[in-house]
Enzyme design. Structure first.
Site, PDB file in Angstrom:
ATOM      1  N   PHE A   8       0.910  -1.221  -0.020  1.00  0.00           N
ATOM      2  CA  PHE A   8      -0.075   0.032   0.017  1.00  0.00           C
ATOM      3  C   PHE A   8       1.025   1.129  -0.068  1.00  0.00           C
ATOM      4  O   PHE A   8       0.514   2.116  -0.918  1.00  0.00           O
ATOM      5  CB  PHE A   8      -1.048  -0.146   1.218  1.00  0.00           C
ATOM      6  CG  PHE A   8      -1.973   1.007   1.395  1.00  0.00           C
ATOM      7  CD1 PHE A   8      -2.314   1.790   0.328  1.00  0.00           C
ATOM      8  CD2 PHE A   8      -2.104   1.458   2.488  1.00  0.00           C
ATOM      9  CE1 PHE A   8      -3.170   2.862   0.538  1.00  0.00           C
ATOM     10  CE2 PHE A   8      -3.102   2.672   3.061  1.00  0.00           C
ATOM     11  CZ  PHE A   8      -3.632   3.081   1.815  1.00  0.00           C
ATOM     12  N   PRO A  45      21.945 -13.777   0.778  1.00  0.00           N
ATOM     13  CA  PRO A  45      22.643 -12.403   0.996  1.00  0.00           C
ATOM     14  C   PRO A  45      23.378 -11.904  -0.434  1.00  0.00           C
ATOM     15  O   PRO A  45      23.288 -11.024  -0.813  1.00  0.00           O
ATOM     16  CB  PRO A  45      23.755 -12.862   2.030  1.00  0.00           C
ATOM     17  CG  PRO A  45      22.998 -13.645   2.876  1.00  0.00           C
ATOM     18  CD  PRO A  45      22.449 -14.593   1.926  1.00  0.00           C
ATOM     19  N   ASN A  78       9.403  -7.956   9.851  1.00  0.00           N
ATOM     20  CA  ASN A  78       9.777  -6.908  10.373  1.00  0.00           C
ATOM     21  C   ASN A  78      10.961  -6.656  10.943  1.00  0.00           C
ATOM     22  O   ASN A  78      11.548  -5.469  11.483  1.00  0.00           O
ATOM     23  CB  ASN A  78       8.541  -6.540  11.211  1.00  0.00           C
ATOM     24  CG  ASN A  78       7.292  -6.353  10.813  1.00  0.00           C
ATOM     25  OD1 ASN A  78       7.310  -6.031   9.584  1.00  0.00           O
ATOM     26  ND2 ASN A  78       6.276  -6.710  11.523  1.00  0.00           N
ATOM     27  N   TYR A 128       2.859  -7.111  16.712  1.00  0.00           N
ATOM     28  CA  TYR A 128       3.188  -6.101  15.492  1.00  0.00           C
ATOM     29  C   TYR A 128       4.147  -4.920  15.984  1.00  0.00           C
ATOM     30  O   TYR A 128       5.072  -4.792  15.500  1.00  0.00           O
ATOM     31  CB  TYR A 128       1.984  -5.529  14.891  1.00  0.00           C
ATOM     32  CG  TYR A 128       2.086  -4.481  13.991  1.00  0.00           C
ATOM     33  CD1 TYR A 128       2.956  -4.816  12.885  1.00  0.00           C
ATOM     34  CD2 TYR A 128       1.640  -3.179  14.333  1.00  0.00           C
ATOM     35  CE1 TYR A 128       3.215  -3.689  11.869  1.00  0.00           C
ATOM     36  CE2 TYR A 128       1.887  -2.085  13.461  1.00  0.00           C
ATOM     37  CZ  TYR A 128       2.609  -2.525  12.079  1.00  0.00           C
ATOM     38  OH  TYR A 128       2.727  -1.446  11.289  1.00  0.00           O
TER      39      TYR A 128
END
Length: 296
Positions: A8, A45, A78, A128
């Site tokens: 988004f 990586p 995250n 979160y």
């Protein structure tokens, strides 16, 4: 380079870069065209190093992240993804500015009527917020070690194209499909900021000259009751609907009150939000097609 370009926020940032004629490369975990596929948490990586070494970016925007899912999924998106990207940037684009999209969830809540500044102590309330804070702390550690890095703590993003993971996305989906709103408790106050204003803020940070503060808040400085926001969308729909408080979803909305203090970004960059809440909601409703809008 914009990582998370298929999301988004990432897609809106890429659209703004294209509109301004700024050369960029978008990378996305879930989408290919028009972006290159890139899963930061899973790729080798060497593959990431090759991408960054090939394009030699002057700015890297990290819009990668997950808002819901199992704790392990949140950690991968995250935290692990941020660590992988920082390591590659350090070794292959050490000159680049690193713009990390954090979240107001890192702060947790605040006393009713107060504003959260960049100096507010982070007290996230759920998986979160905890994982977003962990990712941001990795960026701040790199900044203290000499990297040109900035964390943007973004408050509740709304606007055209909002997915079902956002409050407005879920309300619009429910109004369009079944006239029954089930989004958990709506008795929380949030600072709702339009995605187009957020993209402008990201661009301002990306292109700014000189050293920036390590953390900048992106919001409007005004909290709105979530129930009132749902009511405005209800009025825009012009159709009967029922609001059901689903107590099982209540913890997902987190703290009772959040409101941004945006003084620092205003002073540093002259940025302020331009799109009023009413306009953002009207554009969101007009943008969502009738039928099932959940395929974002």
């Amino acid at each position: 380079m914009v990582f998370g370009a298929g999301g988004f926020l990432g897609a809106r940032i890429c659209a703004l870069l294209a509109d301004r004629g700024i050369e960029y490369r978008g990378l996305s975990r879930t989408r290919s065209e028009p972006y290159r596929r890139c899963d930061l948490a899973a790729m080798h990586p060497y593959a990431l190093d090759t991408q960054i070494g090939m394009y030699k970016p002057t700015v890297i925007v990290n819009a990668v992240g997950a808002t819901f899912g199992e704790p392990a999924d949140l950690v991968r998106a995250n935290v692990i993804a941020v660590e992988a990207l920082l390591a590659s940037v350090r070794d292959h684009a050490g000159h680049a500015r690193f713009v990390h999209l954090g979240s107001a969830a890192e702060y947790g809540g605040a006393p009713h009527g107060t504003s959260l500044s960049e100096e507010s102590a982070p007290r996230p309330l759920g998986p979160y917020g905890i994982t977003k804070l962990a990712g941001s702390e990795l960026v701040l550690r790199a900044q203290r070690a000499g990297a040109d890095a900035v964390v943007l703590r973004i408050f509740d993003v709304i606007g055209p194209g909002a997915p079902d993971s956002t409050l407005t996305g879920r309300v619009i989906r429910d109004l369009r499909s079944r006239q029954l709103i089930e989004v958990g408790s709506l008795d929380v106050w949030r600072d709702f900021v339009d995605v187009r204003d957020v993209a402008e803020a990201v661009l301002a940070v990306a292109l700014a000259d000189g050293k920036l503060p390590p953390v900048l808040n992106i919001g409007t400085g005004r909290a709105t009751l979530a129930r009132d926001l749902a009511g405005q969308l209800f009025e825009l729909s012009g159709q009967p609907a029922t609001i059901v408080d689903d107590t099982e979803q209540e913890t997902a909305l987190g703290a009772p009150w959040q409101q941004a203090d945006t003084t620092l970004i205003g002073d540093a960059l002259g940025w302020s939000p331009k799109i009023a809440l009413e306009q953002s909601l009207a554009d969101s409703w007009a943008d969502c097609p009738r039928g099932d809008p959940s395929d974002q």
